[in-house]
Design a protein around this motif. Structure first.
Motif, PDB file in Angstrom:
ATOM      1  N   ASP A 188      34.884 -83.318 -48.760  1.00 46.41           N
ATOM      2  CA  ASP A 188      34.597 -84.024 -50.014  1.00 46.41           C
ATOM      3  C   ASP A 188      34.462 -82.984 -51.111  1.00 46.41           C
ATOM      4  OD1 ASP A 188      34.552 -86.663 -49.055  1.00 46.41           O
ATOM      5  OD2 ASP A 188      32.563 -86.311 -48.175  1.00 46.41           O
ATOM      6  N   ILE A 189      35.251 -83.178 -52.164  1.00 42.13           N
ATOM      7  CA  ILE A 189      35.268 -82.232 -53.276  1.00 42.13           C
ATOM      8  C   ILE A 189      34.605 -82.880 -54.492  1.00 42.13           C
ATOM      9  CG2 ILE A 189      36.779 -80.880 -54.805  1.00 42.13           C
ATOM     10  CD1 ILE A 189      37.352 -80.056 -52.021  1.00 42.13           C
ATOM     11  N   VAL A 190      33.624 -82.210 -55.045  1.00 41.92           N
ATOM     12  CA  VAL A 190      33.004 -82.678 -56.292  1.00 41.92           C
ATOM     13  C   VAL A 190      32.830 -81.466 -57.200  1.00 41.92           C
ATOM     14  CG1 VAL A 190      31.028 -83.823 -57.357  1.00 41.92           C
ATOM     15  CG2 VAL A 190      31.718 -84.457 -55.044  1.00 41.92           C
ATOM     16  N   SER A 191      33.362 -81.565 -58.422  1.00 43.85           N
ATOM     17  CA  SER A 191      33.179 -80.445 -59.344  1.00 43.85           C
ATOM     18  C   SER A 191      31.707 -80.433 -59.730  1.00 43.85           C
ATOM     19  CB  SER A 191      34.056 -80.628 -60.584  1.00 43.85           C
ATOM     20  OG  SER A 191      33.702 -81.815 -61.254  1.00 43.85           O
ATOM     21  N   SER A 192      31.104 -79.296 -59.608  1.00 41.30           N
ATOM     22  CA  SER A 192      29.662 -79.220 -59.873  1.00 41.30           C
ATOM     23  C   SER A 192      29.415 -79.088 -61.365  1.00 41.30           C
ATOM     24  CB  SER A 192      29.079 -78.019 -59.146  1.00 41.30           C
ATOM     25  OG  SER A 192      29.683 -76.848 -59.621  1.00 41.30           O
ATOM     26  N   SER A 193      28.165 -79.301 -61.748  1.00 37.69           N
ATOM     27  CA  SER A 193      27.821 -79.176 -63.162  1.00 37.69           C
ATOM     28  C   SER A 193      28.028 -77.728 -63.615  1.00 37.69           C
ATOM     29  CB  SER A 193      26.373 -79.588 -63.382  1.00 37.69           C
ATOM     30  OG  SER A 193      25.538 -78.861 -62.517  1.00 37.69           O
ATOM     31  N   ALA A 194      27.966 -76.799 -62.661  1.00 42.33           N
ATOM     32  CA  ALA A 194      28.184 -75.393 -62.986  1.00 42.33           C
ATOM     33  C   ALA A 194      29.550 -75.186 -63.635  1.00 42.33           C
ATOM     34  CB  ALA A 194      28.078 -74.543 -61.730  1.00 42.33           C
ATOM     35  N   ILE A 195      30.536 -75.992 -63.206  1.00 46.34           N
ATOM     36  CA  ILE A 195      31.866 -75.855 -63.810  1.00 46.34           C
ATOM     37  C   ILE A 195      31.918 -76.621 -65.118  1.00 46.34           C
ATOM     38  CG2 ILE A 195      34.336 -76.172 -63.476  1.00 46.34           C
ATOM     39  CD1 ILE A 195      33.852 -76.282 -60.513  1.00 46.34           C
ATOM     40  N   SER A 196      31.389 -77.859 -65.101  1.00 50.93           N
ATOM     41  CA  SER A 196      31.472 -78.699 -66.293  1.00 50.93           C
ATOM     42  C   SER A 196      30.794 -78.055 -67.492  1.00 50.93           C
ATOM     43  CB  SER A 196      30.843 -80.066 -66.008  1.00 50.93           C
ATOM     44  OG  SER A 196      31.595 -80.733 -65.026  1.00 50.93           O
ATOM     45  N   ASP A 197      29.740 -77.270 -67.232  1.00 54.86           N
ATOM     46  CA  ASP A 197      29.029 -76.634 -68.339  1.00 54.86           C
ATOM     47  C   ASP A 197      29.905 -75.637 -69.086  1.00 54.86           C
ATOM     48  OD1 ASP A 197      26.901 -78.165 -67.800  1.00 54.86           O
ATOM     49  OD2 ASP A 197      25.737 -76.630 -66.741  1.00 54.86           O
ATOM     50  N   GLY A 198      30.499 -74.741 -68.351  1.00 54.76           N
ATOM     51  CA  GLY A 198      31.428 -73.807 -69.005  1.00 54.76           C
ATOM     52  C   GLY A 198      32.812 -74.386 -68.869  1.00 54.76           C
ATOM     53  N   ASN A 199      33.102 -75.482 -69.594  1.00 53.18           N
ATOM     54  CA  ASN A 199      34.176 -76.378 -69.186  1.00 53.18           C
ATOM     55  C   ASN A 199      35.561 -76.147 -69.770  1.00 53.18           C
ATOM     56  OD1 ASN A 199      33.819 -77.291 -71.798  1.00 53.18           O
ATOM     57  ND2 ASN A 199      32.390 -78.895 -71.154  1.00 53.18           N
ATOM     58  N   ASP A 200      35.738 -75.139 -70.582  1.00 59.01           N
ATOM     59  CA  ASP A 200      37.030 -74.998 -71.248  1.00 59.01           C
ATOM     60  C   ASP A 200      38.175 -74.745 -70.270  1.00 59.01           C
ATOM     61  OD1 ASP A 200      36.219 -75.591 -73.720  1.00 59.01           O
ATOM     62  OD2 ASP A 200      35.996 -73.514 -74.436  1.00 59.01           O
ATOM     63  N   GLU A 201      37.902 -73.897 -69.298  1.00 60.34           N
ATOM     64  CA  GLU A 201      38.926 -73.568 -68.308  1.00 60.34           C
ATOM     65  C   GLU A 201      39.329 -74.817 -67.530  1.00 60.34           C
ATOM     66  OE1 GLU A 201      39.508 -70.905 -64.300  1.00 60.34           O
ATOM     67  OE2 GLU A 201      37.610 -70.784 -65.387  1.00 60.34           O
ATOM     68  N   LEU A 202      38.300 -75.607 -67.144  1.00 63.32           N
ATOM     69  CA  LEU A 202      38.566 -76.822 -66.370  1.00 63.32           C
ATOM     70  C   LEU A 202      39.299 -77.863 -67.215  1.00 63.32           C
ATOM     71  CD1 LEU A 202      38.296 -78.471 -63.829  1.00 63.32           C
ATOM     72  CD2 LEU A 202      35.997 -79.136 -64.546  1.00 63.32           C
ATOM     73  N   ARG A 203      38.880 -77.988 -68.487  1.00 69.65           N
ATOM     74  CA  ARG A 203      39.533 -78.958 -69.374  1.00 69.65           C
ATOM     75  C   ARG A 203      41.016 -78.643 -69.514  1.00 69.65           C
ATOM     76  NH1 ARG A 203      36.667 -81.687 -72.792  1.00 69.65           N
ATOM     77  NH2 ARG A 203      35.155 -80.024 -73.089  1.00 69.65           N
ATOM     78  N   THR A 204      41.316 -77.354 -69.743  1.00 68.25           N
ATOM     79  CA  THR A 204      42.709 -76.917 -69.889  1.00 68.25           C
ATOM     80  C   THR A 204      43.499 -77.226 -68.624  1.00 68.25           C
ATOM     81  OG1 THR A 204      41.856 -75.099 -71.207  1.00 68.25           O
ATOM     82  CG2 THR A 204      44.154 -74.950 -70.534  1.00 68.25           C
ATOM     83  N   GLU A 205      42.866 -76.911 -67.497  1.00 70.25           N
ATOM     84  CA  GLU A 205      43.550 -77.091 -66.224  1.00 70.25           C
ATOM     85  C   GLU A 205      43.828 -78.569 -65.940  1.00 70.25           C
ATOM     86  OE1 GLU A 205      43.082 -74.321 -63.482  1.00 70.25           O
ATOM     87  OE2 GLU A 205      44.195 -75.433 -61.974  1.00 70.25           O
ATOM     88  N   LEU A 206      42.814 -79.407 -66.142  1.00 66.34           N
ATOM     89  CA  LEU A 206      42.991 -80.840 -65.871  1.00 66.34           C
ATOM     90  C   LEU A 206      44.018 -81.448 -66.833  1.00 66.34           C
ATOM     91  CD1 LEU A 206      39.297 -81.961 -65.204  1.00 66.34           C
ATOM     92  CD2 LEU A 206      41.125 -81.720 -63.527  1.00 66.34           C
ATOM     93  N   SER A 207      44.016 -80.979 -68.091  1.00 69.10           N
ATOM     94  CA  SER A 207      44.974 -81.495 -69.077  1.00 69.10           C
ATOM     95  C   SER A 207      46.406 -81.124 -68.692  1.00 69.10           C
ATOM     96  CB  SER A 207      44.668 -80.932 -70.463  1.00 69.10           C
ATOM     97  OG  SER A 207      43.328 -81.196 -70.803  1.00 69.10           O
ATOM     98  N   SER A 208      46.548 -80.013 -67.991  1.00 65.24           N
ATOM     99  CA  SER A 208      47.891 -79.564 -67.608  1.00 65.24           C
ATOM    100  C   SER A 208      48.476 -80.445 -66.505  1.00 65.24           C
ATOM    101  CB  SER A 208      47.847 -78.113 -67.134  1.00 65.24           C
ATOM    102  OG  SER A 208      47.356 -78.052 -65.815  1.00 65.24           O
ATOM    103  N   GLY A 209      47.625 -81.250 -65.867  1.00 63.18           N
ATOM    104  CA  GLY A 209      48.124 -82.163 -64.836  1.00 63.18           C
ATOM    105  C   GLY A 209      48.067 -81.610 -63.425  1.00 63.18           C
ATOM    106  N   THR A 210      47.586 -80.389 -63.301  1.00 62.26           N
ATOM    107  CA  THR A 210      47.444 -79.822 -61.954  1.00 62.26           C
ATOM    108  C   THR A 210      46.077 -79.161 -61.823  1.00 62.26           C
ATOM    109  OG1 THR A 210      48.418 -77.721 -62.606  1.00 62.26           O
ATOM    110  CG2 THR A 210      49.913 -79.338 -61.613  1.00 62.26           C
ATOM    111  N   LEU A 211      45.667 -79.002 -60.576  1.00 60.39           N
ATOM    112  CA  LEU A 211      44.381 -78.363 -60.303  1.00 60.39           C
ATOM    113  C   LEU A 211      44.574 -77.355 -59.182  1.00 60.39           C
ATOM    114  CD1 LEU A 211      41.275 -78.422 -60.806  1.00 60.39           C
ATOM    115  CD2 LEU A 211      41.150 -80.149 -59.004  1.00 60.39           C
ATOM    116  N   ARG A 212      44.198 -76.108 -59.470  1.00 54.74           N
ATOM    117  CA  ARG A 212      44.361 -75.054 -58.457  1.00 54.74           C
ATOM    118  C   ARG A 212      43.042 -74.827 -57.724  1.00 54.74           C
ATOM    119  NH1 ARG A 212      47.788 -70.866 -58.179  1.00 54.74           N
ATOM    120  NH2 ARG A 212      46.059 -69.412 -58.295  1.00 54.74           N
ATOM    121  N   LEU A 213      43.097 -74.989 -56.412  1.00 51.61           N
ATOM    122  CA  LEU A 213      41.909 -74.767 -55.587  1.00 51.61           C
ATOM    123  C   LEU A 213      42.231 -73.695 -54.547  1.00 51.61           C
ATOM    124  CD1 LEU A 213      40.998 -78.518 -54.905  1.00 51.61           C
ATOM    125  CD2 LEU A 213      39.899 -77.008 -56.559  1.00 51.61           C
TER     126      LEU A 213
END
Ligand SMILES: *[C@@H]1O[C@H](CO)[C@@H](O)[C@H](O)[C@H]1NC(C)=O
Ligand SMILES: *[C@@H]1O[C@H](CO)[C@@H](O)[C@H](O)[C@H]1NC(C)=O
Ligand SMILES: *[C@@H]1O[C@H](CO)[C@@H](O)[C@H](O)[C@H]1NC(C)=O
Ligand SMILES: *[C@@H]1O[C@H](CO)[C@@H](O)[C@H](O)[C@H]1NC(C)=O
Ligand SMILES: *[C@@H]1O[C@H](CO)[C@@H](O)[C@H](O)[C@H]1NC(C)=O
Ligand SMILES: *[C@@H]1O[C@H](CO)[C@@H](O)[C@H](O)[C@H]1NC(C)=O
Length: 190
Positions: A122-147
């Motif tokens: 089970d994958i849940v993005s933690s608040s630790a990522i959402s707080d510094g969220n620019d990188e995640l926003r860019t990535e999600l907007s691009s349509g792909t997610l690298r894990l």
């Protein structure tokens, strides 16, 4: 020198030659054995395939994602004896943050066989990522997610029921989830 003495000497020489040849032959056999059968190699662990389920994400507001990954993990053991490994946790990370953990139950890969297991995470993005969220926003907007998926399988290789050697097999894979098709786009393991 008498003919018979000469003959005897030659016979002796022949005898020595056979002994030397025999020793050399045995040494080669032992060497080949030591370099192939007895050489214990570290098993390889990799993610072979991934199925994405229940994917949710939102790139706006506080960007976040969650999903379940069903990963097929393969432990390839090329040794001439089995590899028994302990319970292990596989970490799934986004950047440097752990977003999911999968339990790899202890098991063993038989001699010269590949052991395959299915691990659900089970994958849940933690608040630790959402707080510094620019990188995640860019990535999600691009349509792909690298894990990335990493795990360390500690275990022992046993040869001929008596020779044991500890080995740690490392998994280090990167994967790209396509957010619109919910399919895995790239899967690379070291
Ligand atoms: C997953 O994200 C959705 C919104 O995108 C949310 O409604 C849901 O509660 C989240 N699930 C978990 C397990 O966090
Ligand atoms: C994503 O977040 C924005 C802002 O918080 C919100 O207005 C929108 O409804 C959300 N979209 C979905 C699909 O949940
Ligand atoms: C390994 O995991 C299984 C299943 O979660 C558990 O039942 C067992 O006790 C664990 N063994 C050890 C040694 O932790
Ligand atoms: C995701 O997959 C769809 C369908 O296979 C494809 O058309 C699209 O280009 C992919 N998205 C990205 C960002 O590669
Ligand atoms: C997984 O994460 C935990 C802490 O979050 C860490 O202690 C452990 O070393 C990580 N495992 C690997 C294989 O990196
Ligand atoms: C995994 O491999 C990447 C390069 O491919 C490397 O940067 C990273 O440090 C490795 N991670 C681990 C836990 O070995």
């Amino acid at each position: 020198m008498l003919e018979s003495e000469k003959y005897k000497k030659m016979q002796n020489m022949k005898c020595y030659a056979y002994i030397v040849a025999g020793v050399v032959f045995q040494t080669i056999i032992i060497l080949v054995f030591a370099l192939t059968v007895m050489r214990i190699k570290t098993p390889r662990v990799r993610v072979r395939s991934v199925t994405v389920q229940n994917l949710n994400y939102n790139a706006s507001g506080a960007p976040h994602f969650n999903m379940t990954l069903i990963m097929e993990i393969a432990v390839k053991n090329t040794n001439f004896g089995h590899f028994r490994f302990e319970n292990t946790t596989a970490n799934i990370t986004f950047g440097s943050v752990v977003v999911g953990r999968g339990e790899i139950i202890k098991s063993r890969a038989r001699a010269r066989k590949t052991k395959r297991m299915n691990v659900a995470v089970d994958i849940v993005s933690s608040s630790a990522i959402s707080d510094g969220n620019d990188e995640l926003r860019t990535e999600l907007s691009s349509g792909t997610l690298r894990l990335a998926g990493v795990a360390r399988l500690r275990g022992k290789v046993t040869l001929m029921k008596m020779m044991k050697k500890s080995k740690t097999a490392e998994m280090n894979c990167t994967m790209t989830v396509n957010l619109s098709s919910h399919a895995l786009q790239d899967l690379d393991c070291e």
